[in-house]
Scaffold this motif. Structure first.
Motif, short mmCIF file in Angstrom:
data_model
loop_
_atom_site.label_atom_id
_atom_site.label_comp_id
_atom_site.label_asym_id
_atom_site.label_seq_id
_atom_site.Cartn_x
_atom_site.Cartn_y
_atom_site.Cartn_z
N ALA A 1 0.87 -1.09 -0.22
CA ALA A 1 -0.06 0.05 0.07
C ALA A 1 0.78 1.52 0.08
CB ALA A 1 -1.08 0.02 1.11
N PRO A 2 1.88 1.34 0.89
CA PRO A 2 2.58 2.67 0.84
C PRO A 2 3.50 2.58 -0.74
CG PRO A 2 2.94 1.44 2.97
CD PRO A 2 2.15 0.55 2.13
N THR A 3 4.10 1.65 -1.16
CA THR A 3 4.77 1.82 -2.30
C THR A 3 3.88 2.15 -3.56
OG1 THR A 3 4.98 -0.58 -2.66
CG2 THR A 3 6.70 0.54 -1.34
N LEU A 4 2.67 1.49 -3.45
CA LEU A 4 2.00 1.86 -4.54
C LEU A 4 1.16 3.19 -4.44
CD1 LEU A 4 0.22 0.63 -7.03
CD2 LEU A 4 -1.27 -0.24 -5.42
N HIS A 5 1.02 3.69 -3.18
CA HIS A 5 0.50 5.09 -2.98
C HIS A 5 1.50 6.12 -3.58
CE1 HIS A 5 -1.45 8.61 -0.91
NE2 HIS A 5 -0.19 8.60 -0.50
N THR A 6 2.89 5.99 -3.26
CA THR A 6 3.94 6.74 -3.61
C THR A 6 4.02 6.73 -5.17
OG1 THR A 6 4.97 6.23 -1.45
CG2 THR A 6 6.38 7.15 -3.34
N TRP A 7 3.85 5.48 -5.70
CA TRP A 7 4.03 5.37 -7.19
C TRP A 7 3.06 5.99 -7.89
CZ3 TRP A 7 6.16 5.59 -11.64
CH2 TRP A 7 5.21 5.27 -13.00
N LEU A 8 1.70 6.05 -7.39
CA LEU A 8 0.72 6.67 -7.97
C LEU A 8 0.50 8.24 -7.72
CD1 LEU A 8 -2.34 4.18 -7.04
CD2 LEU A 8 -1.38 4.39 -9.31
N THR A 9 0.99 8.70 -6.60
CA THR A 9 1.21 10.08 -6.24
C THR A 9 2.28 10.72 -7.22
OG1 THR A 9 0.66 9.74 -4.12
CG2 THR A 9 1.88 11.80 -4.70
N LEU A 10 3.27 9.86 -7.56
CA LEU A 10 4.56 10.41 -8.31
C LEU A 10 3.90 10.47 -9.88
CD1 LEU A 10 7.28 10.99 -8.90
CD2 LEU A 10 7.80 8.67 -9.16
N ALA A 11 3.18 9.29 -10.27
CA ALA A 11 2.85 9.29 -11.47
C ALA A 11 1.68 10.42 -11.68
CB ALA A 11 2.10 7.85 -11.86
N ARG A 12 0.86 10.74 -11.01
CA ARG A 12 -0.05 11.91 -10.92
C ARG A 12 0.61 13.04 -11.01
NH1 ARG A 12 -2.19 12.65 -5.95
NH2 ARG A 12 -0.80 14.49 -5.80
N SER A 13 1.66 13.19 -10.62
CA SER A 13 2.39 14.58 -10.49
C SER A 13 3.10 14.69 -11.66
CB SER A 13 3.23 14.94 -9.22
OG SER A 13 4.36 14.07 -9.24
N MET A 14 3.49 13.80 -12.21
CA MET A 14 4.41 13.92 -13.64
C MET A 14 3.52 13.77 -14.86
SD MET A 14 7.31 11.19 -12.61
CE MET A 14 8.46 11.67 -14.06
N TRP A 15 2.42 13.30 -14.54
CA TRP A 15 1.36 13.27 -15.82
C TRP A 15 -0.18 13.44 -15.17
CZ3 TRP A 15 4.95 9.35 -14.97
CH2 TRP A 15 6.13 9.24 -16.04
#
Length: 185
Positions: free
Chosen positions: A61-75
């Motif tokens: 959950a934390p790593t996926l949350h981090t990835w999704l947050t990063l992906a949202r900010s980049m795209w």
């Protein structure tokens, strides 16, 4: 009861990671137990389900949350083109690390050593990755295109119920039998 629900909603809104952690803390052990039932186990291994709970809640959950947050900010755009880009990038960046960490971490949680964990990653990573690469880009394209940001980790958590049954299946596979199957293919 409604007071509890209102407080839980306020807490999860203030701390969005907790939504994903709660979802994974339930879905991962339940998926593990379902896989055991499907496999015909006479006795359920609750310790294994507990390890799935820990790993799902505190790593996935934390790593996926981090990835999704990063992906949202980049795209940040929510369209099909951006969704496909995110889904493909996830398959070549986040996913390999997640699968390797799953087999490695779960083996360590079983009390086995680094050598056994490394052997398990080497034997099970590629077959798992091949199946995942055919499933997750479609799910993530839907996720990135249609699901609101606040619900993306829980949505993926729900989709991962069946996927986690598959991971539990892969985890319980005997390495020697898996290696023999790979040679035949």
């Amino acid at each position: 009861m409604s007071f509890f629900i209102i407080r839980a909603q306020a807490f999860s809104k203030k701390y969005p990671l907790t939504r994903g952690m709660a979802v994974y803390a339930v879905i991962w052990p339940v998926s593990c137990l379902c896989q055991q039932v499907i496999a015909g186990n006479k006795q359920l291994d609750y310790a294994q389900a507990g390890r799935f709970c820990l790993f799902g809640c505190f790593f996935v959950a934390p790593t996926l949350h981090t990835w999704l947050t990063l992906a949202r900010s980049m795209w940040p755009a929510m369209n099909i083109r951006t969704a496909i880009i995110k889904a493909v990038l996830e398959q070549v960046t986040y996913t390999p690390l997640a699968y390797a960490c799953f087999f490695f971490g779960m083996t360590l949680l079983e009390g086995r050593g680094v050598k056994q964990a490394t052997t398990e990653v080497k034997a099970k990573f590629l077959p798992t990755y091949k199946v995942g690469a055919s499933v997750w880009p479609v799910i993530q394209t839907i996720n990135y295109t249609f699901v609101p940001e606040r619900n993306r980790v829980p949505f993926v958590g729900m989709c991962s119920f069946l996927w986690t049954c598959f991971l539990a299946y892969m985890k319980q596979l005997d390495i020697q039998k898996l290696a023999a199957k790979q040679v035949l293919v």
